[in-house]
Design a protein around this motif. Structure first.
Motif, PDB file in Angstrom:
ATOM      1  N   HIS A   1       0.887  -1.170   0.000  1.00 31.70           N
ATOM      2  CA  HIS A   1       0.000   0.000   0.000  1.00 31.70           C
ATOM      3  C   HIS A   1       0.923   1.216   0.000  1.00 31.70           C
ATOM      4  O   HIS A   1       1.893   1.255   0.761  1.00 31.70           O
TER       5      HIS A   1
ATOM      6  N   ASP B   1      -7.358   3.067  -3.193  1.00 31.87           N
ATOM      7  CA  ASP B   1      -7.521   2.066  -2.136  1.00 31.87           C
ATOM      8  C   ASP B   1      -8.237   2.676  -0.933  1.00 31.87           C
ATOM      9  O   ASP B   1      -9.175   2.089  -0.384  1.00 31.87           O
TER      10      ASP B   1
ATOM     11  N   GLU C   1     -12.133   1.568   0.297  1.00 29.62           N
ATOM     12  CA  GLU C   1     -12.462   1.004   1.617  1.00 29.62           C
ATOM     13  C   GLU C   1     -13.346   1.938   2.433  1.00 29.62           C
ATOM     14  O   GLU C   1     -14.173   1.477   3.210  1.00 29.62           O
TER      15      GLU C   1
HETATM   16 MG    MG Z   1      -6.363  -0.495   2.194  1.00 26.84          MG
END
Ligand code: MG
Ligand code: NAD
Length: 336
Positions: free
Chosen positions: A103, A186, A190
């Motif tokens: 990430h 990302d 989420e």
């Molecule tokens: Mg994440």
């Protein structure tokens, strides 16, 4: 889209995986099963130290694991990575080694400023660690997105694809991105849709039904349990397959009532959420919250755990033992 290079450019490399949690364990096991040389870096006697040892790995303190590694995969929680980088990675990583993230958060938001003499790369599986492992065991893989932030060796891209292949991503699909795009999409996914959006949608539906006097057990099945069936159809065949498998009545209700619930106001607020991510507001708030000892995080988490849907859900799930995760899935025989 798989790179499918043979042999893997990491064939002679030593890989240090720091962290043995959701992603770390899955990556380490898959890389090892792909024939690569893996050691694990963890705090001595930390919670996963014994697990990694029991699963046959050499487990070292993070700084020791980094020394001598050609690739260092940083798979600890995001909030501990800046200190881990300063204390264990920066003083020990070999010039020309690769520093890999799953990430881009810390690099993109400037919490880690990597040394200039190393490659800095990213391989982010688009799925949780458990799936990264079980798909690999079935001879498949989870799609991964990959990026190169810094290339001092001239072969950062090959290294990145070699790692994606090693964890099984190359068997599925790998897509090129950059640290900014991975980090921002990302976080948005989420927050707005997957974790935040979906759970609030379910809770609002449950409250609407129970406040109208319907049984909580029925409300639970309707808005939480059955969501899986719909999501599985999305996963396999998008909106098209979902619409094929639900009744005409459900389709008509979808068309006329869906947009009443998820209206333009929702999209406008999604844009607000995205703006906070892009301008660093979310990253700053989260870092401050973490440094303060997570007071709001703990309170908000407890409120979710205490919600009536969790009480009725626990009771109903206890009567459906078949829902509990199976022991690791039978590996599918690979063709050929
Ligand atoms: Mg994440
Ligand atoms: P996790 O919380 O499951 O892993 C924690 C691991 O790190 C444990 O082994 C723990 O002992 C170890 N650890 C904690 N503090 C440490 C320290 N100071 N030094 C050394 N080890 C330490 O983490 P995760 O969810 O697997 O996330 C790892 C990375 O992968 C993050 O960057 C995350 O954003 C990314 N990621 C996670 C997922 C996911 O599904 N969980 C998906 C894609 C990417």
């Amino acid at each position: 889209m798989s790179s499918n290079s043979n042999p893997n450019p990491l064939a002679k490399a030593r890989i240090a995986v720091l962290g043995y949690g959701s992603q770390g364990r899955a990556h380490a096991l898959n890389l090892r099963d792909s024939g690569l040389d893996v050691v694990i870096g963890l705090r001595p006697n930390g919670p996963t130290w014994h697990k990694a040892k029991a699963e046959g790995f050499t487990v070292l303190e993070p700084g020791e694991a980094v020394k001598g590694a050609d690739l260092v995969a940083v798979l600890t929680p995001d909030m501990v990575q800046p200190t881990l980088y300063r204390e264990s990675i920066e003083p020990n990583i070999k010039p020309g080694a690769a520093l890999l993230f799953a990430h881009g958060f810390n690099v993109h938001f400037g919490q880690i400023v990597p040394r200039k003499d190393i490659d800095v790369i990213l391989v982010a599986p688009k799925g949780p660690g458990a799936l990264v492992r079980t798909e690999y065991e079935r001879g498949r893989g989870v799609p991964c997105i990959w990026a190169v932030y810094q290339d001092v060796t001239g072969h950062a891209e090959a290294t990145t694809k070699g790692y994606a292949d090693g964890i099984g991503g190359g068997r599925a699909m790998i897509i090129k991105t950059d640290f900014k795009e991975e980090t921002e999409t990302d976080l948005f996914g989420e927050q707005a849709v997957l974790c935040g959006g979906a759970s609030e949608l379910v809770i609002a539906g449950f409250e609407t039904l129970t406040e109208a006097g319907y049984q909580p057990e029925i409300a639970y099945y309707e808005v939480m349990h059955e969501l899986k069936l719909i999501v599985d159809l999305f996963y396999e065949g998008g909106l098209t397959k979902m619409l094929q498998f639900v009744s005409e009545t459900a389709q008509y209700g979808d068309y006329v009532s869906g947009p009443r619930v998820i209206d333009a106001g929702v999209k406008a607020r999604m844009k607000d959420v995205l703006r906070d991510i892009q301008d660093g507001t979310f990253a700053r708030n989260w870092t401050e919250e973490y440094k303060a000892g997570l007071p709001n995080y703990k309170k908000l988490k407890q409120a979710d755990l205490d919600h009536p849907i969790e009480k009725v859900g626990a009771k109903l799930r206890a009567q459906m033992p078949w829902l509990q995760p199976q022991s690791p899935a039978e590996p599918l025989k690979k063709a050929g």
